[in-house]
Motif scaffolding. Structure first.
Motif, PDB file in Angstrom:
ATOM      1  N   ILE A 172       0.982  -1.476   0.166  1.00  9.89           N
ATOM      2  CA  ILE A 172      -0.033   0.057  -0.067  1.00  9.89           C
ATOM      3  C   ILE A 172       0.772   1.243   0.088  1.00  9.89           C
ATOM      4  CG2 ILE A 172      -2.003  -1.236   1.225  1.00  9.89           C
ATOM      5  CD1 ILE A 172      -0.928   0.240   3.684  1.00  9.89           C
ATOM      6  N   MET A 173       0.398   2.203  -0.632  1.00  7.06           N
ATOM      7  CA  MET A 173       1.232   3.342  -0.512  1.00  7.06           C
ATOM      8  C   MET A 173       1.669   4.219   0.488  1.00  7.06           C
ATOM      9  SD  MET A 173       2.464   5.507  -2.821  1.00  7.06           S
ATOM     10  CE  MET A 173       1.838   5.338  -4.576  1.00  7.06           C
ATOM     11  N   SER A 174       1.032   4.113   1.557  1.00  2.00           N
ATOM     12  CA  SER A 174       1.398   4.633   3.053  1.00  2.00           C
ATOM     13  C   SER A 174       2.695   3.786   3.351  1.00  2.00           C
ATOM     14  CB  SER A 174       0.457   4.639   4.124  1.00  2.00           C
ATOM     15  OG  SER A 174      -0.209   3.249   4.344  1.00  2.00           O
ATOM     16  N   ALA A 175       2.810   2.632   3.216  1.00  2.00           N
ATOM     17  CA  ALA A 175       3.989   1.896   3.531  1.00  2.00           C
ATOM     18  C   ALA A 175       4.945   2.202   2.727  1.00  2.00           C
ATOM     19  CB  ALA A 175       3.560   0.520   3.631  1.00  2.00           C
ATOM     20  N   VAL A 176       4.881   2.618   1.296  1.00  6.24           N
ATOM     21  CA  VAL A 176       5.747   2.786   0.246  1.00  6.24           C
ATOM     22  C   VAL A 176       6.370   4.012   0.769  1.00  6.24           C
ATOM     23  CG1 VAL A 176       6.190   3.225  -1.948  1.00  6.24           C
ATOM     24  CG2 VAL A 176       4.761   1.272  -1.571  1.00  6.24           C
ATOM     25  N   LYS A 177       5.223   4.942   1.198  1.00  9.03           N
ATOM     26  CA  LYS A 177       5.971   6.647   1.558  1.00  9.03           C
ATOM     27  C   LYS A 177       6.741   6.359   2.799  1.00  9.03           C
ATOM     28  CE  LYS A 177       2.549   9.530  -0.540  1.00  9.03           C
ATOM     29  NZ  LYS A 177       1.550  10.672  -0.426  1.00  9.03           N
ATOM     30  N   SER A 178       6.543   5.593   3.715  1.00  4.08           N
ATOM     31  CA  SER A 178       7.318   5.399   5.035  1.00  4.08           C
ATOM     32  C   SER A 178       8.687   5.016   4.594  1.00  4.08           C
ATOM     33  CB  SER A 178       6.620   4.384   5.722  1.00  4.08           C
ATOM     34  OG  SER A 178       7.378   4.329   7.088  1.00  4.08           O
ATOM     35  N   GLN A 179       8.737   4.139   3.782  1.00  3.84           N
ATOM     36  CA  GLN A 179       9.898   3.656   3.711  1.00  3.84           C
ATOM     37  C   GLN A 179      10.840   4.465   2.454  1.00  3.84           C
ATOM     38  OE1 GLN A 179      10.357   0.207   0.502  1.00  3.84           O
ATOM     39  NE2 GLN A 179      10.870  -1.126   2.291  1.00  3.84           N
ATOM     40  N   GLN A 180      10.261   5.077   1.568  1.00  4.47           N
ATOM     41  CA  GLN A 180      10.737   6.033   0.868  1.00  4.47           C
ATOM     42  C   GLN A 180      11.115   7.350   1.303  1.00  4.47           C
ATOM     43  OE1 GLN A 180      11.119   6.316  -3.175  1.00  4.47           O
ATOM     44  NE2 GLN A 180      11.073   4.311  -2.806  1.00  4.47           N
ATOM     45  N   PHE A 181      10.556   7.734   2.562  1.00  4.60           N
ATOM     46  CA  PHE A 181      11.069   8.685   3.275  1.00  4.60           C
ATOM     47  C   PHE A 181      12.183   8.543   4.004  1.00  4.60           C
ATOM     48  CE2 PHE A 181      11.106  11.926   6.805  1.00  4.60           C
ATOM     49  CZ  PHE A 181      10.438  12.996   6.188  1.00  4.60           C
ATOM     50  N   ARG A 182      12.160   7.465   4.495  1.00  5.27           N
ATOM     51  CA  ARG A 182      13.591   6.881   5.555  1.00  5.27           C
ATOM     52  C   ARG A 182      14.820   6.644   4.545  1.00  5.27           C
ATOM     53  NH1 ARG A 182      11.690   2.508   7.167  1.00  5.27           N
ATOM     54  NH2 ARG A 182      12.926   0.859   6.125  1.00  5.27           N
ATOM     55  N   TRP A 183      14.579   6.293   3.402  1.00  7.27           N
ATOM     56  CA  TRP A 183      15.632   5.862   2.348  1.00  7.27           C
ATOM     57  C   TRP A 183      16.063   7.193   1.900  1.00  7.27           C
ATOM     58  CZ3 TRP A 183      13.578   1.183  -0.975  1.00  7.27           C
ATOM     59  CH2 TRP A 183      13.483   0.208  -0.161  1.00  7.27           C
ATOM     60  N   THR A 184      15.146   8.056   1.475  1.00 10.65           N
ATOM     61  CA  THR A 184      15.720   9.384   0.717  1.00 10.65           C
ATOM     62  C   THR A 184      16.362  10.292   1.675  1.00 10.65           C
ATOM     63  OG1 THR A 184      13.422  10.301   0.709  1.00 10.65           O
ATOM     64  CG2 THR A 184      14.049   9.263  -1.187  1.00 10.65           C
ATOM     65  N   LYS A 185      15.626  10.435   3.012  1.00 13.34           N
ATOM     66  CA  LYS A 185      16.221  11.367   4.103  1.00 13.34           C
ATOM     67  C   LYS A 185      17.655  10.856   4.446  1.00 13.34           C
ATOM     68  CE  LYS A 185      15.214  13.644   8.530  1.00 13.34           C
ATOM     69  NZ  LYS A 185      14.380  14.269   9.357  1.00 13.34           N
ATOM     70  N   GLY A 186      17.618   9.465   4.874  1.00 23.14           N
ATOM     71  CA  GLY A 186      18.730   8.926   5.283  1.00 23.14           C
ATOM     72  C   GLY A 186      20.020   9.237   4.270  1.00 23.14           C
ATOM     73  N   GLY A 187      19.372   8.932   2.776  1.00 23.88           N
ATOM     74  CA  GLY A 187      20.674   9.107   2.149  1.00 23.88           C
ATOM     75  C   GLY A 187      21.014  10.405   1.964  1.00 23.88           C
ATOM     76  N   ALA A 188      20.135  11.469   2.204  1.00 23.83           N
ATOM     77  CA  ALA A 188      20.770  13.073   2.036  1.00 23.83           C
ATOM     78  C   ALA A 188      21.600  13.191   3.262  1.00 23.83           C
ATOM     79  CB  ALA A 188      19.569  13.826   2.101  1.00 23.83           C
ATOM     80  N   GLU A 189      21.354  12.604   4.562  1.00 19.68           N
ATOM     81  CA  GLU A 189      21.914  12.816   5.709  1.00 19.68           C
ATOM     82  C   GLU A 189      23.497  12.107   5.781  1.00 19.68           C
ATOM     83  OE1 GLU A 189      18.609  12.406   9.290  1.00 19.68           O
ATOM     84  OE2 GLU A 189      19.315  10.641   8.400  1.00 19.68           O
ATOM     85  N   CYS A 190      23.678  11.064   4.825  1.00 16.51           N
ATOM     86  CA  CYS A 190      24.899  10.287   4.514  1.00 16.51           C
ATOM     87  C   CYS A 190      25.628  11.302   3.628  1.00 16.51           C
ATOM     88  CB  CYS A 190      24.473   9.077   4.113  1.00 16.51           C
ATOM     89  SG  CYS A 190      24.001   7.800   5.258  1.00 16.51           S
ATOM     90  N   ALA A 191      24.977  12.013   2.814  1.00 12.54           N
ATOM     91  CA  ALA A 191      25.744  12.734   1.732  1.00 12.54           C
ATOM     92  C   ALA A 191      26.210  13.758   2.387  1.00 12.54           C
ATOM     93  CB  ALA A 191      24.702  13.320   0.750  1.00 12.54           C
TER      94      ALA A 191
END
Length: 488
Positions: free
Chosen positions: A264-283
């Protein structure tokens, strides 16, 4: 006129960033194709097998815990050399479920570790478990995975080189065919696990541990500074710290690790938010040391593209919004027609990105005709939905780059493919609809209007782009609304 020049500048800069990203993707595709030709055979198991610890980090996973523990218990490895740590941070009945399930396997060396405070979230659990780990190597599986029984026998031989610190395997998908959403996620992930990971690994550029379905040399984890919890992607963070210290990573696409995709989209968004924000933090955390370090030029280029790849969503958001003003200026004759012709060069980037996803989609397929028909509709839909997620993910990237902290939010698991669990009964579904979802609905209406204006004015250069934005935001908005409604 100043505002017009500003819009054009934003549009051009965004397109240049996307173009740079596409060129890097094209180079990865080239190395992926080379890597396929040079594919090496599996290594034989030689000599005395080492001790291995499998870590299973779990937090409130009522629906998938039994499946995970059953699969871990069936791992084909000498029992006296295998320790399985269940790192449980749960606050619900998952605690009792785990302790009852491991009683089914008295012959397996299960170690149950429960924490009360969740300090450091997943990174904290892995770090605490490492203190009690008896294995020379540490394999990690998230709760939605079903490990291959021969996972250790296939991966451990690659550590014959003492410089190897990690062996990462390829995710496959238990529920690829469940829905349109799971098909599109598989479409995206296959490109990462085939073209990107193989393309980087083939040229000795930095790759990343994907948080699960990989096995570490314990010495490597400790030498790199152990697990840190200052980013939402502790896996990417440790990967860069280890490779900066000279450890070698091995990626094996032929070793498959099946997992569940969020349905479901809410779960996808939760995962996407963590991946994209975490990637930016690592950058923010690693880019300076990578660019100033003693690494080959191509390693630095790929590290930059890798660490900032989530910034593509900011670029897409800016390009899409500024395109409205650019289109209007074009209709009014304020922009020379030659500039629109020169903009055609950006189509090269689209072709390269499309090539990456199409090659990964056709990988291993037996029927070309059937696969071609699937690609014909999945590629444009995937690109549209990716654009539709730009607002949500751009917010995550911006928070990561600017240092705004947020807690680690787990992605709810479902185990729907078993047929035993009703989606509506999942107790981990979110209830509140975020503000960004309403803005996605607004953007859907705006770009639907732009599609109509393109047709009315007889200008078709931006029609496909605006149409994909309208479809993408529409699908994301509607599926988000439905998903959040399930939690009520």
């Amino acid at each position: 006129m100043f505002f017009l020049y500003f819009l054009i500048g934003v549009y051009v800069l965004g397109m240049l960033f996307i173009f740079f990203y596409s060129l890097v993707q094209g180079q990865l595709l080239f190395h992926f194709l080379k890597a396929r030709k040079e594919h090496s055979a599996a290594l034989p198991v030689e000599g005395q097998l080492p001790k291995v610890t499998i870590q299973l980090p779990i937090f409130n996973e009522l629906y998938v815990t039994d499946r995970l523990l059953d699969a871990a218990a069936k791992i084909n490895y000498p029992k006296e050399l295998l320790q399985i740590q269940v790192l449980d941070d749960s606050t619900d009945q998952t605690m009792e479920l785990i302790q009852e399930r491991i009683k089914f396997y008295p012959e397996v060396n299960f170690q149950y570790i429960h924490r009360e405070d969740r300090n450091g979230f997943k990174a904290g659990a892995l770090k605490e478990g490492l203190e009690q780990a008896t294995g020379e190597f540490i394999a990690i599986f998230d709760s939605d995975f079903v490990p291959d029984p021969d996972f250790l026998l296939k991966t451990v031989p690659h550590f014959s080189d003492t410089n190897v610190g990690l062996v990462q395997t390829r995710w496959t998908h238990l529920n690829r065919e469940y829905s349109l959403l799971t098909r599109l996620q598989a479409f995206a992930l296959d490109a990462h696990f085939l073209v990107e990971q193989m393309g980087r690994n083939h040229q000795n550029a930095f790759i990343n541990f994907n948080g699960t379905a990989g096995i570490w040399r314990k010495e490597c984890i400790l030498d790199a500074g152990n697990w840190h919890s200052d980013t939402l992607t502790e896996d990417l963070d440790l990967s860069y710290r280890a490779q900066k210290k000279g450890w070698k990573f091995v990626y094996r696409p032929e070793i498959e690790s099946p997992a569940e995709l969020p349905p479901i989209m809410s779960a996808v968004k939760s995962q996407q938010f963590r991946w994209t924000k975490g990637g930016a933090e690592c950058a923010s955390k690693h880019i300076k040391s990578v660019l100033t370090g003693n690494f080959p030029f191509h390693t630095k280029v790929h590290a930059f593209a890798h660490l900032f790849n989530s910034s593509i969503f900011i670029a897409i958001l800016l390009v899409s919004l500024s395109s409205i003003g650019v289109w209007w200026a074009g209709v009014q004759g304020l922009i020379p027609e030659t500039l629109f012709k020169w903009a055609g060069i950006f189509m090269i980037g689209f072709v390269l990105i499309a090539g990456v996803y199409l090659v990964s989609f056709f990988y291993g397929k037996k029927s070309f005709a059937q696969s071609f028909l699937g690609a014909l509709w999945q590629l444009p839909l995937f690109l549209s939905v990716s654009m539709g997620l730009a607002l949500h993910n751009a917010q995550a990237v911006w928070e990561g780059l600017t240092g705004k902290k947020s807690p680690f939010v787990r992605t709810p698991k479902f185990n729907l493919e078993s047929g035993k669990i009703d989606l509506k009964m999942n107790r981990y579904l979110p209830h509140k609809i975020p503000v960004t979802t309403w803005f996605e609905g607004l953007f859907m209406l705006i770009f639907m209007g732009m599609v109509g204006l393109n047709i009315w004015a007889g200008t078709f250069a931006m029609l496909p782009f605006h149409l994909m934005l309208a479809v993408g935001y529409g699908l994301v908005f509607v599926s988000s609304f439905q998903a959040y409604g399930l939690g009520k």
